[in-house]
Design an enzyme around this catalytic site. Structure first.
Site, short mmCIF file in Angstrom:
data_model
loop_
_atom_site.label_atom_id
_atom_site.label_comp_id
_atom_site.label_asym_id
_atom_site.label_seq_id
_atom_site.Cartn_x
_atom_site.Cartn_y
_atom_site.Cartn_z
CG LEU A 1 -1.84 -1.22 1.22
CD1 LEU A 1 -2.71 -1.13 2.62
CD2 LEU A 1 -2.90 -1.09 0.19
N GLY A 2 2.00 1.22 0.48
CA GLY A 2 2.94 2.43 0.49
C GLY A 2 4.26 2.24 1.31
NE ARG A 3 8.66 -0.40 -1.00
CZ ARG A 3 7.89 -1.03 -1.97
NH1 ARG A 3 7.38 -0.40 -2.84
NH2 ARG A 3 8.22 -2.49 -2.24
N GLY B 1 9.22 6.75 5.39
CA GLY B 1 10.59 6.99 5.83
C GLY B 1 11.00 5.67 7.12
CG PHE B 2 9.16 6.21 10.24
CD1 PHE B 2 10.19 6.36 11.40
CD2 PHE B 2 8.32 7.30 10.04
CE1 PHE B 2 10.37 7.63 11.86
CE2 PHE B 2 8.70 8.37 10.56
CZ PHE B 2 9.75 8.71 11.16
N GLY B 3 9.24 2.78 7.17
CA GLY B 3 8.96 1.29 6.82
C GLY B 3 7.84 1.22 5.63
CD GLU B 4 8.61 -2.16 2.17
OE1 GLU B 4 8.80 -2.22 1.02
OE2 GLU B 4 8.93 -3.07 2.87
CE LYS C 1 -0.17 1.60 10.16
NZ LYS C 1 -0.05 2.48 8.95
CG ASP D 1 1.51 11.95 9.87
OD1 ASP D 1 1.57 13.20 9.29
OD2 ASP D 1 1.60 10.79 9.41
#
Length: 535
Positions: A18-20, A22-25, A43, A142
């Site tokens: 689903l996305g990447r 700065g802290f992972g995928e 996550k 966030d």
């Protein structure tokens, strides 16, 4: 590197990425241990390590933050539930509930700018969620259009992608196992200035939510909004001319540059938006959200904008930092503060206490006066006989019939033969005649202090007639008014010395004190006895 169709923890099969960030995928996966093979979001978190070995304190912290996410998801229906968490090698994984629906970014792309009514409904639906987490001293950190999903089932806004785990994973770990610094995360533009400095507060979430509302009304991200160069305030109203005054006022206050000028709580913001001060339910989130397009859609949980990482000092040995991303909640105030009921109850009590204290003090003072009466006034009355020295000239009155004794000053004591003390009362004028020579008698009062035992009767000066003793000037108290004429007597005595020239005759022994005082003029008449001698 996680590949599709790979089983994680021998249970979760990756369907797609689903996305990447700065802290992972972030992956969409299936739970193979469940009969329904339900979908879930996994996550993959990668801590910033300079040592291949994960320190024990980082594992403990990840465990605490995962427990926090579990508690939030179980107690609020608008927060995804946490199904599981685990670690493999140097990586950590979270397994969360999958929320079918559209993010606000996707909904805006489909529908265009939102109306004022739709934005108000959205805010009233998400503010209770923020109040819920703020009451637990948690800051999301966030909030942006990508992290709010309009749930397909009921259109309610769902808050996802909490920054608590990201902050844990963003802690730089030195080779010795200690942390060099922690990170302050957020999305550029949606992040408040204090949050960018690594010191987020609760109103930082309200700031981000206000910018999210501006995006829905204008279609502009924060980077394309102008601001006042003098104050730093965002100028956005020209892009949304149809916005309602109430909503515009709420958004303006939410995006103030200084935290102290914003709303101090999500509850206050919701109440202002509603136009009243009634309590807004903060835990149910039952406000209807903006319904999105029909049909099943899947939600991309990854953020579309990169997350900013800012280094801030962090103490790795702080085992109490279960929620290190939170701070003391000093801005929140209850709406029922200063209730008028309390004022009506407290004020009468205070008045009664004051009155009761005054009465008690009064009773105490009166009781003290009764127990300790003031000294009797008799003492000053006893001192009143001070006029005694002025009364002493009275014995001279008796001596007046024989002014001759004046040369014989030592013999004034026998002269007080005047037993007719009553006459003294009738002849105050005569008293004035004789005091001419009694002036030396003023010296006599000093030797005659014998009347000291008599001051007791002086309290009642009337019994003067009872005093026949020559020494005791008891009758003196009666003529107390006479001291005033004393100064007047000296001028009147001047005529008396003339007859005194003839007085040197022996008559004093012939005329004892038996002669009456009214015959005081007898000395001039005394010439009669002289006539027979001449014969």
């Amino acid at each position: 590197m996680v590949t599709p169709l790979k089983l994680l923890n021998n249970r979760y099969r990756i369907i797609e990425t689903l996305g990447r960030g700065g802290f992972g995928e972030t992956f969409l996966a299936q739970d193979t241990h469940m009969p329904s093979a339900r979908k879930c979001v996994i996550k993959h978190l990668k801590p910033v390590l300079e040592n291949p070995e994960i320190p024990s304190w980082l594992r403990e912290r990840f465990h605490r933050e995962a427990a926090t996410l579990e508690e939030l998801g179980e107690n609020h229906p608008q927060i995804p539930q946490l199904y599981a968490y685990f670690s493999e090698g140097e990586d950590f994984y979270l397994v969360q509930e999958w929320i079918p629906g559209l993010t606000l970014t996707q909904a805006h792309a489909q529908k265009g700018n939102f109306s004022s009514t739709a934005v108000e409904e959205l805010l009233l639906g998400i503010l209770p969620v923020l109040e819920f987490i703020h009451q637990r001293r948690i800051i999301h950190r966030d909030i942006k259009p990508d992290n709010i999903i309009l749930r397909e089932a009921d259109g309610k806004p769902i808050l996802i992608d909490f920054g608590i785990i990201k902050e844990t994973m963003g802690t730089l770990v030195n080779p010795d196992g200690r942390s060099a610094y922690s990170v302050a995360l957020g999305t550029p533009g949606y992040m408040a200035s204090e949050q960018a400095a690594g010191r987020p507060v609760f109103s930082s979430d309200l700031y981000s939510l206000g910018l999210t509302a501006i995006f829905l009304l204008t279609g502009k991200t924060p980077q394309y909004l102008t601001s006042d160069s003098r104050t730093g305030e965002i100028l956005w109203r020209q892009g949304a001319p149809q916005v309602s005054p109430t909503l515009a006022k709420v958004i303006d206050q939410a995006v103030r540059y200084h935290p102290r000028e914003r709303f101090n709580s999500a509850t206050a913001m919701a109440q202002t938006l509603q136009g009243n001060f009634s309590n807004v339910p903060m835990t149910k989130g039952d406000r209807p959200g903006n319904t999105v397009a029909n049909g099943k859609t899947k939600s991309n949980h990854q953020p579309t904008a990169p997350t900013l990482v800012v280094g801030t000092p962090y103490n790795a040995n702080d085992t109490q930092a279960t929620k290190v991303y939170t701070q003391e909640f000093t801005g929140y105030t209850e709406t029922q503060e200063g209730s008028p009921l309390m004022k009506w109850v407290v004020m009468p009590l205070v008045v009664l206490l004051v009155i009761g204290g005054g009465m008690a003090a009064g009773f105490w003072v009166t009781s003290q006066r009764r127990n300790n009466p003031p000294p009797a006034v008799e003492e000053p009355t006893e001192e009143t006989p001070i006029p005694l020295p002025s009364l002493e000239p009275r014995p001279n009155l008796f001596e007046t019939p024989s002014p001759i004794p004046t040369p014989a000053t030592p013999s004034p004591e026998p002269t007080p033969s005047p037993s007719p003390s009553p006459e003294t009362t009738s002849s105050p004028t005569e008293d004035t005649i004789t005091p001419m020579e009694p002036e030396p008698s003023l010296d006599e009062p000093a030797p005659i202090p014998e009347p000291k035992p008599s001051p007791s009767p002086t309290i009642s000066p009337q019994p003067s007639p009872t005093i026949s003793i020559p020494v005791t000037p008891a009758p003196v108290p009666k003529p107390s008014p006479s001291p005033t004429p004393k100064p007047t007597v000296p001028p009147q005595i001047s005529p008396t010395p003339q007859p005194s020239n003839t007085v040197p005759v022996i008559p004093p022994p012939e005329n004892p004190s038996a002669e009456t005082e009214p015959n005081l003029p007898a000395p001039p008449v005394g010439e009669k006895p002289i006539d027979p001698e001449q014969n």
